[in-house]
Scaffold this active site. Structure first.
Site, short mmCIF file in Angstrom:
data_model
loop_
_atom_site.label_atom_id
_atom_site.label_comp_id
_atom_site.label_asym_id
_atom_site.label_seq_id
_atom_site.Cartn_x
_atom_site.Cartn_y
_atom_site.Cartn_z
N SER A 166 -12.64 4.78 27.00
CA SER A 166 -13.02 3.39 26.04
C SER A 166 -13.66 1.88 27.27
CB SER A 166 -11.74 2.78 25.72
OG SER A 166 -10.97 2.36 26.49
N LEU A 198 -6.05 -7.67 12.92
CA LEU A 198 -6.50 -7.20 12.28
C LEU A 198 -7.09 -5.83 12.64
CD1 LEU A 198 -8.34 -10.65 14.16
CD2 LEU A 198 -7.03 -9.77 11.75
N SER A 199 -6.77 -5.00 12.43
CA SER A 199 -6.47 -3.41 12.38
C SER A 199 -7.91 -3.01 13.38
CB SER A 199 -7.43 -3.36 10.77
OG SER A 199 -6.03 -2.70 10.40
N SER A 259 -7.06 -0.76 15.01
CA SER A 259 -6.75 0.98 15.08
C SER A 259 -7.08 1.27 14.21
CB SER A 259 -5.19 1.21 14.89
OG SER A 259 -4.81 1.10 14.04
N ASP A 296 0.69 -0.97 -0.20
CA ASP A 296 0.09 0.03 0.07
C ASP A 296 0.81 1.02 0.15
OD1 ASP A 296 1.07 -0.66 2.28
OD2 ASP A 296 -1.53 0.61 3.68
N ASP A 353 -5.88 -0.08 5.48
CA ASP A 353 -6.33 -0.96 6.73
C ASP A 353 -7.65 0.18 6.92
OD1 ASP A 353 -4.72 -2.72 7.55
OD2 ASP A 353 -3.48 -1.30 8.76
N GLU A 386 -2.95 8.02 12.09
CA GLU A 386 -2.55 7.51 12.67
C GLU A 386 -1.31 7.25 11.81
OE1 GLU A 386 -3.71 3.17 11.75
OE2 GLU A 386 -2.13 2.66 12.96
N ALA A 397 -3.37 -8.16 17.23
CA ALA A 397 -3.88 -9.87 16.47
C ALA A 397 -3.51 -9.72 14.85
CB ALA A 397 -5.08 -10.35 16.44
C1 GLA Z 1 -0.47 -2.83 8.14
C2 GLA Z 1 -0.74 -1.14 7.80
C3 GLA Z 1 -1.33 -0.89 6.29
C4 GLA Z 1 0.08 -2.28 5.39
C5 GLA Z 1 0.29 -3.24 6.43
C6 GLA Z 1 0.95 -4.48 5.24
O1 GLA Z 1 -1.25 -3.17 8.40
O2 GLA Z 1 -1.83 -0.35 8.80
O3 GLA Z 1 -1.01 -0.13 6.04
O4 GLA Z 1 0.85 -1.37 5.33
O5 GLA Z 1 0.46 -3.23 8.02
O6 GLA Z 1 0.72 -4.43 4.29
#
Ligand code: GLA
Length: 387
Positions: free
Chosen positions: A61, A130-131, A133, A30, A177, A165, A128
């Protein structure tokens, strides 16, 4: 009598939510202006918002029982981000950073919008890969966009999340993400060109093919604001510069022979991962469309090998998760997300889920690793207002 030309009543309360994501394929592409193919999952972060009339923003939270609450004047955000971000407890930098980025992006005077109380709750596993954030960012951006009447579209909200971020938290990530969390659709992946931000919704068809997507959370924690992630990014930028291109996206697999002559071995292998991974994303989307999800297994496997050997962002737990899932019959498997820990994914026949789960758990126990958390995920809807 019905009033005419009256403004709609101001929105003073509501609940919004945004999902975590799994990246099916396209890792560390990305921020190289390349291609990614993630999908949003059913685990979400929600934010309950109420307005207040004193121009302040508070975030708390449910997961820390309010102990990590932060309360400050909206007019202070500009002074805090980015230089003084360390004064803010880390989790709160995500929502406060989004508020700051939204005001900046729209040139909105912080004194002109109502104050807000934001209370977060989440079932997205933290750390994990899985974003979790991006889920906080997407929920916050959606809520503030509506309540402050900013009129931004989903891509602009994703950009604000990424800026938060990068600058408010200090993690040099790309935009995958946030885009996945904002644009997710049920049963579909988001095929995203990270240079143009052109996004196509592509049917995944897992269920009709009798497949499940298994997440294997290794419980090895990672953080992208430190260390390896930034180093990989710097190597990619170095590689692009040596090749005289704006970003590694501008190279093809055929350019790799020349790249190998021009750069040191480590930089070359970082470049080779990104260039071949971009091609694997294009191949995965085309293969999915022509032959269905069962046919992409080999591309998932090749993606993992490239991250393990060329990009060197896997860890023994991720390799074992991938190898043991595959040995137990998975169609394909790879680590997902930024690496250095987090989760692997495995595409598995519905009826093999118990056997693959048991095999991975047994392999972890034999290796003396902490027990992994293994669960299925379904491609789900992106950010939305819930109430
Ligand atoms: C993290 C970052 C993304 C991407 C991935 C790797 O999730 O937040 O922007 O760079 O790593 O693909």
């Amino acid at each position: 009598m019905t009033p005419t030309n009256s403004a709609p009543p101001a929105l003073t309360a509501g609940t919004w939510s945004a999902p975590g994501r799994v990246n099916l394929i396209g890792e560390h592409t990305d921020y190289n202006d390349g291609f990614v193919f993630p999908f949003a999952i059913e685990y979400r972060t929600s934010v309950a918002l109420t307005t207040r009339d004193d121009g302040r923003i508070s975030v708390r939270s449910a997961f820390t029982h309010g102990e990590d609450a932060v309360d400050l004047a909206l007019t202070e955000l500009d002074a805090i981000f980015p230089e003084r971000r360390d004064e803010i407890v880390e989790w709160a930098r995500y929502p406060l950073g989004v508020a700051w980025a939204l005001l900046q992006a729209t040139g909105t005077d912080p004194a002109s919008v109502p104050g807000v109380d934001l209370t977060f709750a989440s079932d997205v596993p933290v750390g994990a890969g899985l974003s979790s954030s991006a889920a906080i960012e997407g929920a916050t951006a959606s809520a503030l966009n509506d309540v402050w009447g900013l009129g931004l579209d989903r891509v602009a909200l994703a950009r604000a999340g990424r800026r938060a971020e990068n600058e408010a938290v200090g993690a040099p990530t790309g935009i995958m993400d946030q885009m996945a969390s904002m644009l997710g659709r049920v049963d579909a992946g988001i095929f995203l060109d990270c240079r143009t931000l052109d996004a196509q919704v592509v049917d995944l068809g897992f269920a009709p093919a009798g497949l499940e997507l298994l997440v294997i959370d290794t419980k090895v924690k990672h953080a992208h604001s430190t260390g390896g992630y930034g180093e990989r990014r710097a190597a990619c930028e170095r590689g692009a510069e040596i090749m005289g291109v704006a970003a590694l996206r501008d190279l093809e697999v055929d350019d790799l022979a020349r790249a190998q002559e021009l750069m040191d071995d480590v930089t070359f292998r970082r470049v080779r991962h990104v260039v071949t991974e971009d091609q694997r994303v294009l191949d995965a989307v085309a293969t999915l469309r022509s032959d269905g999800p069962r046919a992409i297994g080999g591309l998932l496997d090749a993606s993992h090998a490239s991250m393990r050997d060329d990009f060197e962002i896997s860890v023994p737990e991720l390799d074992l998760a991938v190898d043991s899932a595959r040995a137990a019959g998975a169609v394909g498997a790879r680590m997902t997300g930024g690496g250095f820990g987090g989760a692997a994914i495995a595409l598995v026949d519905h009826e093999l889920v118990p056997a693959v789960t048991a095999a991975v758990e047994a392999a972890f126990a034999t290796a003396g690793f902490a027990a992994p958390h293994i669960f299925t995920v379904n491609p789900s809807e992106g950010a939305r207002r819930d109430a």
